[in-house]
Design an enzyme around this catalytic site. Structure first.
Site, PDB file in Angstrom:
ATOM      1  N   LYS A 206      47.052  43.273  38.074  1.00  0.00           N
ATOM      2  CA  LYS A 206      45.636  43.612  38.155  1.00  0.00           C
ATOM      3  C   LYS A 206      45.423  44.661  39.238  1.00  0.00           C
ATOM      4  O   LYS A 206      45.788  44.447  40.400  1.00  0.00           O
ATOM      5  CB  LYS A 206      44.815  42.376  38.503  1.00  0.00           C
ATOM      6  CG  LYS A 206      44.666  41.398  37.378  1.00  0.00           C
ATOM      7  CD  LYS A 206      43.658  40.326  37.787  1.00  0.00           C
ATOM      8  CE  LYS A 206      43.539  39.243  36.755  1.00  0.00           C
ATOM      9  NZ  LYS A 206      42.603  38.185  37.202  1.00  0.00           N
TER      10      LYS A 206
ATOM     11  N   ARG B 163      47.469  59.463  32.678  1.00  0.00           N
ATOM     12  CA  ARG B 163      47.432  58.259  31.822  1.00  0.00           C
ATOM     13  C   ARG B 163      48.487  57.228  32.206  1.00  0.00           C
ATOM     14  O   ARG B 163      48.908  56.416  31.376  1.00  0.00           O
ATOM     15  CB  ARG B 163      47.586  58.633  30.353  1.00  0.00           C
ATOM     16  CG  ARG B 163      46.415  59.441  29.818  1.00  0.00           C
ATOM     17  CD  ARG B 163      46.337  59.369  28.304  1.00  0.00           C
ATOM     18  NE  ARG B 163      45.344  60.336  27.831  1.00  0.00           N
ATOM     19  CZ  ARG B 163      45.633  61.591  27.495  1.00  0.00           C
ATOM     20  NH1 ARG B 163      46.863  62.035  27.576  1.00  0.00           N
ATOM     21  NH2 ARG B 163      44.677  62.388  27.089  1.00  0.00           N
TER      22      ARG B 163
ATOM     23  N   ARG C  61      46.413  31.897  32.867  1.00  0.00           N
ATOM     24  CA  ARG C  61      46.183  32.645  34.092  1.00  0.00           C
ATOM     25  C   ARG C  61      44.959  32.159  34.845  1.00  0.00           C
ATOM     26  O   ARG C  61      44.834  32.376  36.054  1.00  0.00           O
ATOM     27  CB  ARG C  61      46.062  34.133  33.746  1.00  0.00           C
ATOM     28  CG  ARG C  61      46.120  35.024  34.958  1.00  0.00           C
ATOM     29  CD  ARG C  61      46.557  36.434  34.642  1.00  0.00           C
ATOM     30  NE  ARG C  61      46.534  37.203  35.882  1.00  0.00           N
ATOM     31  CZ  ARG C  61      47.125  38.365  36.061  1.00  0.00           C
ATOM     32  NH1 ARG C  61      47.784  38.924  35.082  1.00  0.00           N
ATOM     33  NH2 ARG C  61      47.059  38.980  37.223  1.00  0.00           N
TER      34      ARG C  61
ATOM     35  N   HIS D 147      34.219  32.626  45.293  1.00  0.00           N
ATOM     36  CA  HIS D 147      33.539  33.906  45.074  1.00  0.00           C
ATOM     37  C   HIS D 147      32.079  33.827  45.485  1.00  0.00           C
ATOM     38  O   HIS D 147      31.523  34.774  46.035  1.00  0.00           O
ATOM     39  CB  HIS D 147      33.652  34.325  43.608  1.00  0.00           C
ATOM     40  CG  HIS D 147      34.990  34.917  43.260  1.00  0.00           C
ATOM     41  ND1 HIS D 147      35.531  34.837  41.994  1.00  0.00           N
ATOM     42  CD2 HIS D 147      35.892  35.597  44.009  1.00  0.00           C
ATOM     43  CE1 HIS D 147      36.712  35.456  41.988  1.00  0.00           C
ATOM     44  NE2 HIS D 147      36.955  35.908  43.197  1.00  0.00           N
TER      45      HIS D 147
ATOM     46  N   GLU E 298      45.094  37.334  31.190  1.00  0.00           N
ATOM     47  CA  GLU E 298      44.040  36.397  31.544  1.00  0.00           C
ATOM     48  C   GLU E 298      43.278  35.823  30.365  1.00  0.00           C
ATOM     49  O   GLU E 298      42.120  36.131  30.149  1.00  0.00           O
ATOM     50  CB  GLU E 298      43.028  37.088  32.475  1.00  0.00           C
ATOM     51  CG  GLU E 298      42.024  36.115  33.039  1.00  0.00           C
ATOM     52  CD  GLU E 298      41.414  36.705  34.307  1.00  0.00           C
ATOM     53  OE1 GLU E 298      41.069  35.919  35.185  1.00  0.00           O
ATOM     54  OE2 GLU E 298      41.318  37.923  34.421  1.00  0.00           O
TER      55      GLU E 298
ATOM     56  N   HIS F  95      38.440  36.822  52.092  1.00  0.00           N
ATOM     57  CA  HIS F  95      38.616  36.247  50.751  1.00  0.00           C
ATOM     58  C   HIS F  95      39.342  34.902  50.810  1.00  0.00           C
ATOM     59  O   HIS F  95      38.895  33.904  50.238  1.00  0.00           O
ATOM     60  CB  HIS F  95      39.380  37.238  49.856  1.00  0.00           C
ATOM     61  CG  HIS F  95      39.697  36.699  48.489  1.00  0.00           C
ATOM     62  ND1 HIS F  95      38.721  36.460  47.540  1.00  0.00           N
ATOM     63  CD2 HIS F  95      40.873  36.316  47.919  1.00  0.00           C
ATOM     64  CE1 HIS F  95      39.279  35.971  46.441  1.00  0.00           C
ATOM     65  NE2 HIS F  95      40.584  35.873  46.642  1.00  0.00           N
TER      66      HIS F  95
ATOM     67  N   GLU G 184      46.050  31.571  49.702  1.00  0.00           N
ATOM     68  CA  GLU G 184      46.444  31.862  48.321  1.00  0.00           C
ATOM     69  C   GLU G 184      47.845  31.314  48.035  1.00  0.00           C
ATOM     70  O   GLU G 184      48.166  30.951  46.903  1.00  0.00           O
ATOM     71  CB  GLU G 184      46.413  33.375  48.037  1.00  0.00           C
ATOM     72  CG  GLU G 184      45.029  34.004  48.099  1.00  0.00           C
ATOM     73  CD  GLU G 184      44.199  33.827  46.819  1.00  0.00           C
ATOM     74  OE1 GLU G 184      44.612  33.073  45.914  1.00  0.00           O
ATOM     75  OE2 GLU G 184      43.118  34.440  46.741  1.00  0.00           O
TER      76      GLU G 184
ATOM     77  N   LYS H 200      53.088  32.382  40.593  1.00  0.00           N
ATOM     78  CA  LYS H 200      52.247  33.403  39.962  1.00  0.00           C
ATOM     79  C   LYS H 200      53.021  34.119  38.864  1.00  0.00           C
ATOM     80  O   LYS H 200      52.498  34.378  37.775  1.00  0.00           O
ATOM     81  CB  LYS H 200      51.735  34.396  40.996  1.00  0.00           C
ATOM     82  CG  LYS H 200      50.795  35.407  40.368  1.00  0.00           C
ATOM     83  CD  LYS H 200      49.778  35.987  41.308  1.00  0.00           C
ATOM     84  CE  LYS H 200      48.792  36.863  40.519  1.00  0.00           C
ATOM     85  NZ  LYS H 200      47.864  37.577  41.395  1.00  0.00           N
TER      86      LYS H 200
ATOM     87  N   ASN I  48      42.772  30.754  39.393  1.00  0.00           N
ATOM     88  CA  ASN I  48      41.429  30.827  39.978  1.00  0.00           C
ATOM     89  C   ASN I  48      41.020  29.536  40.693  1.00  0.00           C
ATOM     90  O   ASN I  48      39.858  29.374  41.050  1.00  0.00           O
ATOM     91  CB  ASN I  48      40.400  31.148  38.883  1.00  0.00           C
ATOM     92  CG  ASN I  48      40.539  32.568  38.379  1.00  0.00           C
ATOM     93  OD1 ASN I  48      40.951  33.458  39.126  1.00  0.00           O
ATOM     94  ND2 ASN I  48      40.209  32.794  37.123  1.00  0.00           N
TER      95      ASN I  48
ATOM     96  N   HIS J 201      38.312  29.476  43.278  1.00  0.00           N
ATOM     97  CA  HIS J 201      37.634  30.770  43.248  1.00  0.00           C
ATOM     98  C   HIS J 201      36.217  30.722  42.685  1.00  0.00           C
ATOM     99  O   HIS J 201      35.453  31.656  42.900  1.00  0.00           O
ATOM    100  CB  HIS J 201      38.468  31.786  42.463  1.00  0.00           C
ATOM    101  CG  HIS J 201      39.649  32.308  43.247  1.00  0.00           C
ATOM    102  ND1 HIS J 201      40.681  31.501  43.667  1.00  0.00           N
ATOM    103  CD2 HIS J 201      39.945  33.558  43.711  1.00  0.00           C
ATOM    104  CE1 HIS J 201      41.571  32.232  44.339  1.00  0.00           C
ATOM    105  NE2 HIS J 201      41.154  33.479  44.379  1.00  0.00           N
TER     106      HIS J 201
END
Lengths: 360, 360
Positions: free
Chosen positions: A142, A120, A240, A251, A236, A264, A184, A226, A244, A247
């Protein structure tokens, strides 16, 4: 321009990360990385073998497991997490042992997710070995894996305790990955740090020559942007979402190319090009600022051309997590260093912006 | 004795759970369960089909998926979580959809873990259908699955938003499961609520006859004890360890029987017997109090006899998460309603206490 090791703190409490950026950190891993028990689980991949070897030496006698995983996007699966769990549990991992991920974004996403669910949650550390992971992937908590239905659909928020970004870890990083990852970093400058964007423009030749001072200045600046955004919005909701930038179409470009055609960062570069074009129309971004963004992206490239046909892009845009009946949300630039979320940009406007992309 | 629906709040902020206990909650699921989007993913198992059917009717037209999983301990695996994720992602789950687990501890552990990692976490609700899940498993945020190396080794802390404990959900629960699950409820009374323990002793015949008033009084009391302990210590440092009363030897009894011989609650019952015996020697627990505990456990049983040989138990005790060089930690009773953690009880004392267990 010399660079003094810089420390950037992200988040607080049990979710706090200390990001260290500077030369010499790989060899200092033994004292910089955090493990309550003093024992570590090393997870790495074939690419950054030299960096991994230095970390291995720095942690000699303290490794519970030493595992190399496949770092291709296709291998970023629940099965990979399960493999790490098998090795860790088989070796008798305890809750006070810590994991160390040495690699690019795939390695830190997979290994960080394994750390999130082992017993956990056990502590972990990231040693990014790509420009993209240093500027972006290793920061913010993330973690996760892909699913046949899409990228990053299974995962957890589980920030590393420590991130060590040492330019020596980039040794051997192929030129294409090096440049794609920098997208990025300049993205972060454009949304929140105008002086950093200006410095990147001025020092780009030195950055591309991998000169330590200017390169670390850009990577540390991006990490700081960041860190600041994530601190205000760890899970998010809104702030946040500025990260993006580029993106929404990025994406779609990535997916329409089956994740093989573009890295990417390259897809995000094209996404930024289109978002800047939209920004001129929607936010009043000046043509001069738009030109500066396009110019810097050209100098970071050339990147392979994306799929821009409406027919191929539409399905991916429409199933975007940010899609609603009124349109698809995206991040637009108001000026260099300042961005905002636009909630409902009609699909057709995105498609038109994509179609206007021409080779730089 | 009638029972008015009771609400117990556990935790706070985004980790808050509202536990509702009372009759009629199954049919009110449509208004009591929480889903930001209004859509639900229903996960259940074959056992509590009648309860699931009532929830299904209450949520008619709002189910994104309706999935029955295997609820045997052998199926509590990462594969089961993956199966739920496949169904949810295939159906287009969004971050504002919520999962509902209708079942016993295995179903809520597996489904809650799936909710924890889907899209990095979606909300979920638990409708426990066993006494053990009502008193214990569904409360406190622990979710997870087993691994060949041991039980609950992979998982996450991800509390449900809402727990609905309706006695009607126990319909069809086999007598053996019903009684085994009550062990966790009286355990809670013994460690922290002396009046509740006394009431359980007095009303046990009615509880075993499944009379709503006394049964819900015990289950709600146990849930309240757990809620209070968890609130003070959400991630198991110290206070939460009190809930492990009976679990040091209990886990060893369970494992030594290959998880087939004894239900979890039955193993804990024997573990409590031994811990009480140790308590008389170590904390000065009165013989009268020890007798009351043993007597209530006898009336909850009879339970199958555990494996008590030192040879079989030692390996499982020694690899306990709570083992150190000085001994193995455990929870001892000081008086009924008051427990404390004993950090290092020598292995031999545990083995002796196990050996002294005789049939009630």
């Amino acid at each position: 321009m010399t660079f003094l090791t810089r420390r950037i703190s992200v988040g607080s409490g049990s979710a706090a990360t200390d990001v260290w950026i500077g030369p010499g950190l790989l060899d200092a891993a033994g004292s910089r990385l955090v493990s309550p028990s003093g024992r570590f689980l090393l997870i790495t991949s074939a690419g950054p073998r030299a960096a991994a070897e230095r970390v291995r030496r720095a942690l000699a006698g303290r490794l519970l497991i030493d595992l190399e995983i496949d770092d291709r996007e296709e291998s970023k699966s629940l099965g990979a997490v399960s493999g790490i769990a098998d090795a860790a549990l088989g070796a008798g991992v305890r809750r006070d042992d810590a994991l160390v991920a040495v690699g690019g974004g795939v390695v830190s996403d997979v290994a960080g997710f394994a750390a999130a669910i082992l017993l956990r949650g056990i502590p972990w550390n990231a040693i990014p070995t790509t420009t993209g992971a240093m500027a972006d992937a290793a920061i913010g908590g993330k973690t996760g894996v892909d699913h046949p239905e899409g990228k990053n659909l299974l995962g957890a928020f589980h920030p590393p305790r420590v991130v060590l970004a040492d330019p020596a870890a980039l040794e051997g990083l192929p030129e294409r990955e090096f440049r794609a990852g920098l997208v990025e970093a300049v993205k972060a400058a454009w949304i929140a740090d105008a002086p950093l964007a200006r410095r990147a423009e001025e020092t780009l030749p030195a950055i591309l020559a991998r000169e330590e001072g200017p390169l670390l200045d850009l990577l540390a600046g991006a990490a700081a942007v960041k860190a600041e955004i994530v601190a205000g919005d760890p899970k998010e909701s809104d702030g946040r979402r500025l990260l993006n930038f580029g993106h929404t179409l990025g994406h779609a470009f990535e997916a329409a190319g089956g994740y093989r055609r573009l890295r990417h960062g390259e897809a995000v570069a094209w996404g930024i090009r289109a978002a800047v074009d939209l920004s001129v129309r929607r936010t009043g971004l000046s043509a001069e600022a738009a030109g500066r963004v396009a110019d810097l992206l050209s100098r970071l490239g050339p990147f392979p051309a994306p799929e821009i046909s409406a027919e191929r892009l539409s399905p991916f845009l429409s199933r975007d997590k940010k899609a609603t009946a009124g349109g698809i949300a995206g991040v637009l630039l108001q000026e260099i260093g300042k961005a905002r979320v636009e909630e409902s940009v009609p699909l057709q406007e995105w498609l038109d912006a994509a179609a206007r992309i021409s080779l730089p």
